[in-house]
Scaffold this active site. Structure first.
Site, PDB file in Angstrom:
ATOM      1  N   TYR A   2       0.850  -1.182   0.000  1.00  0.00           N
ATOM      2  CA  TYR A   2       0.000   0.000   0.000  1.00  0.00           C
ATOM      3  C   TYR A   2       0.892   1.240   0.000  1.00  0.00           C
ATOM      4  O   TYR A   2       1.284   1.749   1.050  1.00  0.00           O
ATOM      5  CB  TYR A   2      -0.889   0.030   1.245  1.00  0.00           C
ATOM      6  CG  TYR A   2      -2.007  -0.981   1.305  1.00  0.00           C
ATOM      7  CD1 TYR A   2      -2.289  -1.826   0.246  1.00  0.00           C
ATOM      8  CD2 TYR A   2      -2.808  -1.084   2.442  1.00  0.00           C
ATOM      9  CE1 TYR A   2      -3.326  -2.748   0.316  1.00  0.00           C
ATOM     10  CE2 TYR A   2      -3.847  -2.000   2.515  1.00  0.00           C
ATOM     11  CZ  TYR A   2      -4.100  -2.829   1.445  1.00  0.00           C
ATOM     12  OH  TYR A   2      -5.123  -3.736   1.527  1.00  0.00           O
ATOM     13  N   PHE A  55     -14.003  -4.047   0.804  1.00  0.00           N
ATOM     14  CA  PHE A  55     -14.939  -3.484  -0.160  1.00  0.00           C
ATOM     15  C   PHE A  55     -16.387  -3.665   0.291  1.00  0.00           C
ATOM     16  O   PHE A  55     -17.289  -3.836  -0.541  1.00  0.00           O
ATOM     17  CB  PHE A  55     -14.731  -4.077  -1.558  1.00  0.00           C
ATOM     18  CG  PHE A  55     -13.349  -3.878  -2.114  1.00  0.00           C
ATOM     19  CD1 PHE A  55     -12.666  -2.690  -1.920  1.00  0.00           C
ATOM     20  CD2 PHE A  55     -12.720  -4.886  -2.828  1.00  0.00           C
ATOM     21  CE1 PHE A  55     -11.392  -2.502  -2.427  1.00  0.00           C
ATOM     22  CE2 PHE A  55     -11.452  -4.712  -3.339  1.00  0.00           C
ATOM     23  CZ  PHE A  55     -10.782  -3.524  -3.139  1.00  0.00           C
ATOM     24  N   GLY A  82     -18.020  -2.470  -2.881  1.00  0.00           N
ATOM     25  CA  GLY A  82     -18.541  -3.570  -3.677  1.00  0.00           C
ATOM     26  C   GLY A  82     -17.733  -3.780  -4.939  1.00  0.00           C
ATOM     27  O   GLY A  82     -16.499  -3.799  -4.921  1.00  0.00           O
TER      28      GLY A  82
END
Length: 346
Positions: A115, A262, A266
């Site tokens: 990240y 998510f 989504g």
């Protein structure tokens, strides 16, 4: 879906309904369709919701965490994670968001050595913001995916390369032992070699607990033959990958945490949510004076007491909104309406 019959019960605390923040919270999915639907705009107040503790707790191995955590993926950059040429995020704001999250009761932070943007690393931001770390803070990281220093994706790490990734996380986070390491899977049928390598690092004292991510049921079974697994971290949410319901239920039956990422975005994944919210979600949000994003988080939490959510944001207002969702209690009628949306995606 009927309630999960867990082998380990989460401690639940009652709390009042959460409140909505401003309709401008679109980037993280907090405002889509709100104004048009007439959803209330009363700000979320941490003191009214009990903070992250309002959602109850779960124990990862021997580490008790509040069920609302924080995902660090969005901190290093503005806009979608991992986008080529992404603009680095505001360093001071990222540090402030992390500190505020902990102040509001978050004690489970999800991160990863991959990240990063050109100038920001999620791990280093966490270290700067929170070290020396609170005694109850659990930092979960993941290994497997690889990026070169310029951010280009490389082939998944081999078992022999996992030690280097674990040591990189230790250096960046300033720790001698990682609380929880998830093996993030991609294209593997057998994970014995990879998970076995992590089990050896656990035995060596570099890792406390292990989990799997992006995993299928057979992956969980394979891993459990090698070492204890405290969590499965998969992409899942309301109307997103309903095929995961069976694995979610199986995790609850085995006392393994299920950690959806998510849960708000989504299918939008790293880019965040897209498109208009279904009318049923907007209606439930309006009835509870909540945002659609809060409804999505509350729905995920009510899938079972072993479900831990890790919504991420770099915006302080969105952070408060996410944490306030832990106090939102959906009714059986709400769940019936929302489950119909979920199953329609089968």
């Amino acid at each position: 879906m009927p309630p999960v019959p867990p082998t380990q019960q989460a401690e639940l605390r009652p709390g009042p309904d959460s409140r909505a923040l401003a309709a401008s919270h679109v980037a993280d999915g907090h405002g889509a369709g709100i104004a048009a639907a007439g959803v209330g705009q009363t700000p979320a107040v941490a003191g009214e919701t009990g903070g992250a503790a309002a959602a109850g707790t779960w124990t990862l191995g021997d580490l008790r965490v509040n069920r609302i955590g924080f995902g660090a993926m969005r901190l290093p950059q503005r806009g979608p994670a991992f986008a080529p040429g992404a603009i680095p995020g505001d360093r001071d704001q990222a540090i402030a968001v992390l500190r505020t999250a902990v102040e509001l009761g978050v004690n489970h932070i999800d991160t990863g050595g991959f990240y990063f943007s050109s100038l920001r690393s999620a791990n280093e931001l966490i270290n700067t913001a929170l070290a020396p770390y609170p005694d109850d803070l659990v930092i979960a990281t993941k290994v497997g995916p690889r990026r070169d220093p310029s951010g280009n994706w490389l082939a998944q790490a081999t078992p022999a390369q996992l030690r280097g990734q674990v040591e990189e996380n230790l250096r960046q986070l300033g720790r001698d032992c990682l609380d929880l390491v998830n093996l993030r899977l991609s294209g593997l049928d057998s994970i014995a070699g990879h998970f076995g390598a992590l089990a050896e690092l656990r035995d060596a004292g570099l890792i406390r607990h292990l989990g799997v991510s992006n995993a299928r049921p057979e992956h969980l079974a394979q891993a459990q033959q090698i070492a204890p697994v405290v969590c499965v971290q998969n992409s899942y949410g309301l109307g997103h990958r309903p095929g995961q319901d069976q694995l979610l239920r199986a995790c609850g039956e085995q006392g393994v945490a299920f950690v959806p990422f998510f849960a708000i975005a989504g299918a939008g994944r790293e880019a965040g949510p897209s498109g208009a919210e279904p009318g049923q979600i907007l209606a439930v949000a309006r009835e509870h004076q909540a945002t659609p994003a809060q409804v999505r988080l509350a729905w995920a939490l009510q899938r079972g007491p072993h479900v831990l959510v890790i919504p991420g944001t770099s915006d302080p207002g969105h952070l408060a909104d996410n944490i306030a969702a832990g106090a939102l209690r959906l009714t059986p009628g709400d769940l019936t309406r929302l489950d119909a949306i979920h199953q329609d995606q089968q």
